[in-house]
Each structure stands twice: as structure tokens, then as C-alpha cells.
Design a protein around this motif. Structure first.
Motif, short mmCIF file in Angstrom:
data_model
loop_
_atom_site.label_atom_id
_atom_site.label_comp_id
_atom_site.label_asym_id
_atom_site.label_seq_id
_atom_site.Cartn_x
_atom_site.Cartn_y
_atom_site.Cartn_z
N ARG A 198 0.83 -1.22 0.00
CA ARG A 198 0.00 0.00 0.00
C ARG A 198 0.86 1.26 0.00
NH1 ARG A 198 -3.27 -2.69 4.35
NH2 ARG A 198 -2.10 -1.34 5.74
N GLY A 199 2.19 1.10 -0.04
CA GLY A 199 3.07 2.25 -0.15
C GLY A 199 3.75 2.69 1.13
N GLU A 200 3.53 2.00 2.24
CA GLU A 200 4.21 2.37 3.49
C GLU A 200 5.66 1.90 3.45
OE1 GLU A 200 2.18 2.02 7.32
OE2 GLU A 200 0.38 1.43 6.20
N ASP A 201 6.52 2.62 4.15
CA ASP A 201 7.94 2.29 4.26
C ASP A 201 8.12 1.33 5.43
OD1 ASP A 201 10.69 2.26 4.10
OD2 ASP A 201 10.94 4.26 4.97
N VAL A 202 8.31 0.03 5.12
CA VAL A 202 8.36 -1.02 6.14
C VAL A 202 9.69 -1.75 6.08
CG1 VAL A 202 7.26 -3.16 6.95
CG2 VAL A 202 5.85 -1.36 5.91
N VAL A 203 10.29 -1.99 7.27
CA VAL A 203 11.50 -2.80 7.37
C VAL A 203 11.30 -3.86 8.44
CG1 VAL A 203 13.03 -0.92 6.64
CG2 VAL A 203 12.70 -1.38 9.08
N VAL A 204 12.11 -4.91 8.36
CA VAL A 204 12.13 -5.95 9.39
C VAL A 204 13.33 -5.67 10.28
CG1 VAL A 204 12.32 -8.43 9.86
CG2 VAL A 204 11.06 -7.62 7.83
N GLY A 205 13.08 -5.45 11.57
CA GLY A 205 14.16 -5.20 12.52
C GLY A 205 14.66 -6.45 13.19
N SER A 206 13.76 -7.37 13.47
CA SER A 206 14.15 -8.66 14.06
C SER A 206 13.10 -9.70 13.72
CB SER A 206 14.31 -8.56 15.57
OG SER A 206 13.06 -8.40 16.20
N ALA A 227 20.81 1.14 13.60
CA ALA A 227 20.62 1.09 12.15
C ALA A 227 19.16 1.39 11.78
CB ALA A 227 21.02 -0.29 11.62
N VAL A 228 18.21 0.89 12.58
CA VAL A 228 16.80 1.18 12.31
C VAL A 228 16.53 2.66 12.50
CG1 VAL A 228 14.41 0.72 12.99
CG2 VAL A 228 16.07 -1.17 12.94
N LEU A 229 17.07 3.24 13.57
CA LEU A 229 16.87 4.67 13.82
C LEU A 229 17.46 5.51 12.70
CD1 LEU A 229 17.57 4.79 17.67
CD2 LEU A 229 15.36 5.18 16.54
N GLN A 230 18.65 5.13 12.21
CA GLN A 230 19.27 5.87 11.10
C GLN A 230 18.47 5.72 9.82
OE1 GLN A 230 23.36 4.63 10.84
NE2 GLN A 230 23.93 5.70 12.71
N ARG A 231 17.96 4.53 9.55
CA ARG A 231 17.16 4.28 8.35
C ARG A 231 15.81 5.00 8.45
NH1 ARG A 231 13.55 3.35 5.44
NH2 ARG A 231 13.27 1.73 3.89
N HIS A 232 15.26 5.10 9.63
CA HIS A 232 14.01 5.77 9.97
C HIS A 232 12.86 5.43 9.03
CE1 HIS A 232 11.23 8.72 11.59
NE2 HIS A 232 12.03 8.74 12.64
N PRO A 233 12.45 4.14 9.04
CA PRO A 233 11.29 3.75 8.24
C PRO A 233 10.00 4.24 8.89
CG PRO A 233 11.94 1.95 9.64
CD PRO A 233 12.96 3.04 9.84
N GLY A 234 8.90 4.09 8.19
CA GLY A 234 7.61 4.41 8.79
C GLY A 234 7.18 3.33 9.77
N VAL A 235 7.54 2.07 9.45
CA VAL A 235 7.13 0.92 10.26
C VAL A 235 8.31 -0.04 10.38
CG1 VAL A 235 5.54 -1.05 10.44
CG2 VAL A 235 4.75 1.09 9.39
N CYS A 236 8.51 -0.57 11.59
CA CYS A 236 9.53 -1.59 11.82
C CYS A 236 8.85 -2.82 12.43
CB CYS A 236 10.62 -1.08 12.76
SG CYS A 236 11.96 -2.28 13.03
N LEU A 237 9.13 -3.99 11.86
CA LEU A 237 8.60 -5.26 12.38
C LEU A 237 9.61 -5.82 13.38
CD1 LEU A 237 7.38 -6.82 9.00
CD2 LEU A 237 6.20 -5.21 10.51
#
Length: 155
Positions: free
Chosen positions: A54-62, A96-106
Motif C-alpha cells: 500500500r506504499g508504506e515504508d516497512v523494514v524488518v528489525g528482528s 541502524a533502524v533509527l538511522q534508516r528511519h522507516p515508517g514501520v519496523c517489524l
């Protein structure tokens, strides 16, 4: 609000700052299950996949250390932040997640302890930092790890 007209300017400023901080904070969504193997990680990753589509910026953190084939298939379609190793133990790389600053982190397994020497002793504290930075967190929790519920779950 009743009595708002009697606030002094400092009270108005504190109130406005509190509201702004609340709006900037990330949102938390938790997939809860009784124990491991009930499909929480899959559901969390599938939610991330749908949001990404749907266009959200999502990454997997763990994610769990020995994922099922279904989970592996979802992971192959997602951006995964590489884990950080602390005293030889893999853990989420919060920096790394904070630096990447996605909209959502899993963030799988919210109730985990981090290895000694990590940024925070508990994974929920890592998630709290992400939320404070305005990153929404989707996570999983096993009811068996909530101390007050352990006896019930074991029965």
C-alpha cells in the motif's frame, strides 16, 4: 475543556507540546499468541507485506532465529535490517533502524531479553525507542512470556 480560559501561557504551551509529541510518536500493534508456533511471526510479516504494497515504508528489525518456510518466503520480499552481534549473539540493530528511519519496523518477540552489552536490556525497550522516534512498531508476544500468565498457559 472546562477551565481552559484560565490557563496561563505556560500551561497552554505545555499542553500544545504534549499533543505534538503524541502525534509524532509511532503506533504500536501487537500480535499476541499463547506460545511459539501459532503463527504470530507469519501474521506480523504478512501485515508488513500488505502495508508495503500500500506504499508504506516497512523494514524488518528482528525475526525468529529459525523461521518456517512460509516466513522465509515473506522475508525474501521485504527489506531486512541486518542483525548486530553482541558477544556473539544476534540482536536487533536499533541504531541502524533509527538511522534508516522507516515508517514501520517489524520486531519479532517483544518479550526477549537482549544480550549483555546491548543498547537496552530488553527488546521492549528497543521498541520504545523506535516509537519515541516516530517509527511505528508491529510486534509479536507469546502469552507464555508474560509472567503473570505463565501458570495459566502451562496448564
Amino acid at each position: 475543556m472546562a477551565g481552559d480560559s484560565k490557563r496561563d501561557p505556560e500551561q497552554w504551551l505545555r499542553h500544545a507540546e504534549a499533543e505534538e509529541a503524541h502525534r509524532r510518536r509511532g503506533r504500536l500493534k501487537v500480535f499476541l499468541g499463547y506460545a511459539g508456533g501459532v503463527g504470530k511471526s507469519f501474521r506480523m510479516l504478512d501485515e508488513g507485506r500488505r502495508r508495503r504494497e500500500r506504499g508504506e515504508d516497512v523494514v524488518v528489525g528482528s525475526v525468529q532465529s529459525h523461521p518456517s518456510q512460509e516466513v522465509e518466503n515473506l522475508l525474501s520480499k521485504m527489506e531486512v535490517i541486518p542483525l548486530r552481534y553482541v558477544t556473539g549473539t544476534p540482536t536487533m540493530d536499533v541504531e541502524a533502524v533509527l538511522q534508516r528511519h522507516p515508517g514501520v519496523c517489524l520486531v519479532d518477540a517483544l518479550a526477549c531479553d537482549n544480550p549483555p552489552g546491548s543498547r537496552n536490556p530488553k527488546r521492549w525497550q528497543d521498541a520504545e525507542q523506535l516509537l519515541d522516534a516516530g517509527i511505528s512498531v508491529i510486534t509479536t508476544v507469546n502469552l507464555q512470556y508474560i509472567e503473570e500468565q505463565q501458570d495459566k498457559v502451562e496448564r
